[in-house]
Design an enzyme around this catalytic site. Structure first.
Site, PDB file in Angstrom:
ATOM      1  N   LYS A 174     -73.237  35.074 111.381  1.00  0.00           N
ATOM      2  CA  LYS A 174     -73.542  34.461 110.388  1.00  0.00           C
ATOM      3  C   LYS A 174     -73.157  33.268 109.789  1.00  0.00           C
ATOM      4  O   LYS A 174     -72.000  32.107 110.760  1.00  0.00           O
ATOM      5  CB  LYS A 174     -72.715  35.683 109.216  1.00  0.00           C
ATOM      6  CG  LYS A 174     -72.954  35.519 107.888  1.00  0.00           C
ATOM      7  CD  LYS A 174     -71.929  36.253 107.314  1.00  0.00           C
ATOM      8  CE  LYS A 174     -72.138  36.324 106.056  1.00  0.00           C
ATOM      9  NZ  LYS A 174     -71.071  37.070 105.163  1.00  0.00           N
ATOM     10  N   SER A 180     -73.800  39.455 101.193  1.00  0.00           N
ATOM     11  CA  SER A 180     -74.221  38.116 101.575  1.00  0.00           C
ATOM     12  C   SER A 180     -75.094  37.922 103.237  1.00  0.00           C
ATOM     13  O   SER A 180     -75.488  36.379 103.373  1.00  0.00           O
ATOM     14  CB  SER A 180     -73.099  37.645 101.686  1.00  0.00           C
ATOM     15  OG  SER A 180     -71.423  37.705 102.251  1.00  0.00           O
ATOM     16  N   SER A 220     -70.562  43.208 102.123  1.00  0.00           N
ATOM     17  CA  SER A 220     -71.417  41.671 102.181  1.00  0.00           C
ATOM     18  C   SER A 220     -72.255  42.725 104.154  1.00  0.00           C
ATOM     19  O   SER A 220     -73.159  42.400 104.264  1.00  0.00           O
ATOM     20  CB  SER A 220     -71.578  40.626 102.754  1.00  0.00           C
ATOM     21  OG  SER A 220     -70.850  40.152 101.675  1.00  0.00           O
TER      22      SER A 220
HETATM   23  N1  GLN Z   1     -71.433  41.096  96.454  1.00  0.00           N
HETATM   24  C1  GLN Z   1     -69.756  40.305  97.186  1.00  0.00           C
HETATM   25  C2  GLN Z   1     -69.325  39.634  96.478  1.00  0.00           C
HETATM   26  O1  GLN Z   1     -70.488  39.008  95.120  1.00  0.00           O
HETATM   27  C3  GLN Z   1     -69.387  40.831  98.100  1.00  0.00           C
HETATM   28  C4  GLN Z   1     -69.223  39.510  99.146  1.00  0.00           C
HETATM   29  C5  GLN Z   1     -69.082  40.115 100.618  1.00  0.00           C
HETATM   30  O2  GLN Z   1     -68.584  40.916 100.844  1.00  0.00           O
HETATM   31  N2  GLN Z   1     -68.821  38.929 101.055  1.00  0.00           N
HETATM   32  O3  GLN Z   1     -68.713  39.153  95.747  1.00  0.00           O
END
Ligand code: GLN
Length: 482
Positions: free
Chosen positions: A78, A153, A177
């Site tokens: 990532k 994400s 995410s």
């Molecule tokens: N979708 C969640 C957020 O927007 C989780 C993000 C993540 O796990 N990095 O914060």
């Protein structure tokens, strides 16, 4: 490529000598070159570097040296993970020119184990998002339906595995995410116990919630990656010395006698009935294989999401203070104040600004007690509730997400709808538990994810159960034929 690209198969083929690491790398690079224009999984492909590393593996093999665990296995990381000498932007404009001075521990460990890092995968800006659409650079498309989001994400990492560009990828999971994009892309995604994997060299989102973990097609592959990346790291004080490290080859998958808790709170009004049906079918499989299904209640579950959206922006706003163009980030012209202002207003996207504002508000005098402190109390209560539940059951089963992948743009202007996608994944982060998402069928031709959670450091229980489910189902072998 219509074949399932697994870590184990590639690793074994290279060990056996039926294929070279260079051939594998070239094949993957060719596939990326041919198909990633429509998927958009990668922000950058490290072709030369990857080929060089692959040739080094082949040279080791030729000289008779023992090959390391993941020799020649193509992986993606990532874009919030540092690889010395390469760019890492965390999907943000403010870091568009940032070059890593050192490597993240997980990245270093992957390379030391012989894995070939093919490139950096797209992500929501600073990992804030559930669709990968907040990336400052590009959209990523779901390989199952190019008009849809891959989840987020870590959407680029998930799409890269689902599309067959790499055998495994690393993601980070702060509120879902890894598990959510794994569910939406029809692959396995594991969020380890907090403290199991080092966070050193990962661009921090919310330090008390962040964990790195793998995307793969099989549970065995996830284990192979975990074996390499997990364990104590002197650079991360929250990382833990593991006394018992699961070894993929020694796994004995079984569901016999497993006590599986199914919380009624994980089947909410408004969830896609097809998703619910797939999860119920998975429960039947668990039953047939000898698991004991126990209905449980986790009454605090509905508070996990609001608690997360207090704790996460609070921690994010303080972690992101360093991106000011002076310490980190692209410097803007002007005197000090103006320079800060321009660097941050132009460098950050809307969602990141929203979270910084929310977080600063939450942490400001007067509101700290009302919001932040109260959320910490709920966090403790949630942990206790899980502790109690795990006295009665070995794993907790439910859907990973309430619905399947939505259309690109569909929820982009509706942050609350976007946040709701995390309703089943945030509890594990808040309580520090391990959680795994695995494919359990399709709803409206889109993959559905099944989530299993266990008590802290009980990854072995997750592996056993998840691998046993994969042994009698074939959902994980399905790949998109786009
Ligand atoms: N979708 C969640 C957020 O927007 C989780 C993000 C993540 O796990 N990095 O914060």
């Amino acid at each position: 490529m219509s074949e399932l690209l697994t870590v184990k198969a590639i690793r074994d083929a290279i060990l056996e000598g039926s294929v070279t690491a260079e051939e594998v790398t070239k094949n993957c690079l060719a596939k990326i070159a041919a198909e990633d224009a429509k998927v958009g999984a990668f922000l950058e492909v490290f072709s030369d570097r990857a080929l060089e590393k692959a040739r080094a593996i082949d040279a080791m093999k030729a000289s008779g040296e023992t090959l390391p665990r993941l020799a020649g296995v193509p992986v993606a990381i990532k874009d919030n993970m540092l690889l010395a000498g390469e760019k890492a932007s965390a999907g943000s404009n403010i870091l568009r020119d940032y070059t890593s001075a050192y490597s993240a521990t997980v990245v270093e460990r992957l390379e030391a184990a012989g894995a070939i890092i093919l490139g950096r995968a797209n992500m929501d800006e600073f990992a804030m998002g559930s669709s990968t659409e907040t990336s400052a650079f590009q959209k990523t498309h779901n390989p199952w339906d190019l008009e849809r989001i891959p989840g987020g994400s870590s959407g680029g990492s998930a799409a890269a595995v689902a599309a067959g560009f790499v055998a495994a990828a690393l993601g980070s999971d702060t509120g879902g995410s890894i598990r959510q994009p794994a569910a939406m892309c029809g692959i396995v995604g594991l969020k380890p116990t907090y403290g199991r994997v080092s966070r050193y060299g990962i661009v921090a989102l919310a330090s008390s919630l962040d964990q790195v973990g793998p995307f793969t097609h099989t549970v065995e592959d996830a284990m192979l990656v975990m074996e390499v990346i997990e364990g104590r790291d002197a650079h991360d004080a929250t990382s833990t010395e593991l006394t018992d490290k699961p070894v993929a080859e020694l796994l004995e998958p079984t569901l016999k006698g497993l006590k599986v808790g199914v919380p009624k709170e994980y089947f909410i009004d408004g969830m896609d009935p097809e998703v619910r049906a797939r999860v119920e079918e998975a429960i039947e499989v668990f039953k047939q294989q000898g698991a004991e299904i126990i209905e449980i209640s986790l009454p605090l579950s509905p508070y996990a999401l609001p608690t997360y959206y207090i704790l996460q922006p609070a921690e994010a706003s303080s972690n992101l203070a360093r991106f000011d163009g002076m310490r980190y980030g692209t410097r803007a012209p002007g005197a000090l104040e103006d320079s800060y202002l321009t660097a941050r207003s132009e460098g950050f996207g809307l969602e990141v600004k929203r979270r910084i504002m929310l977080g600063s508000f939450i942490l400001s005098a007067g509101y700290y007690d009302a919001f932040y402190k109260k959320s910490l109390a709920v966090r403790n209560a949630l942990r206790k509730e899980f502790d109690e539940a795990f006295k009665q059951v070995d794993v907790i089963l439910g859907p990973t997400t309430p619905g399947t992948a939505w259309k690109l743009g569909e929820k982009f202007d509706d942050p609350i709808a976007m946040y709701l996608a995390d309703v089943f994944t945030t509890p594990a982060n808040i309580a520090g538990l391990p959680g795994i998402s695995l494919p359990c069928g399709f709803a409206n031709n889109l993959p559905v994810g099944l989530q299993l959670q266990a008590k802290p450091f009980a990854e072995m229980t997750l592996y056993k159960a998840a691998a046993a489910y994969q042994a009698v189902t074939d959902w994980h072998t399905k790949i998109p034929q786009a």
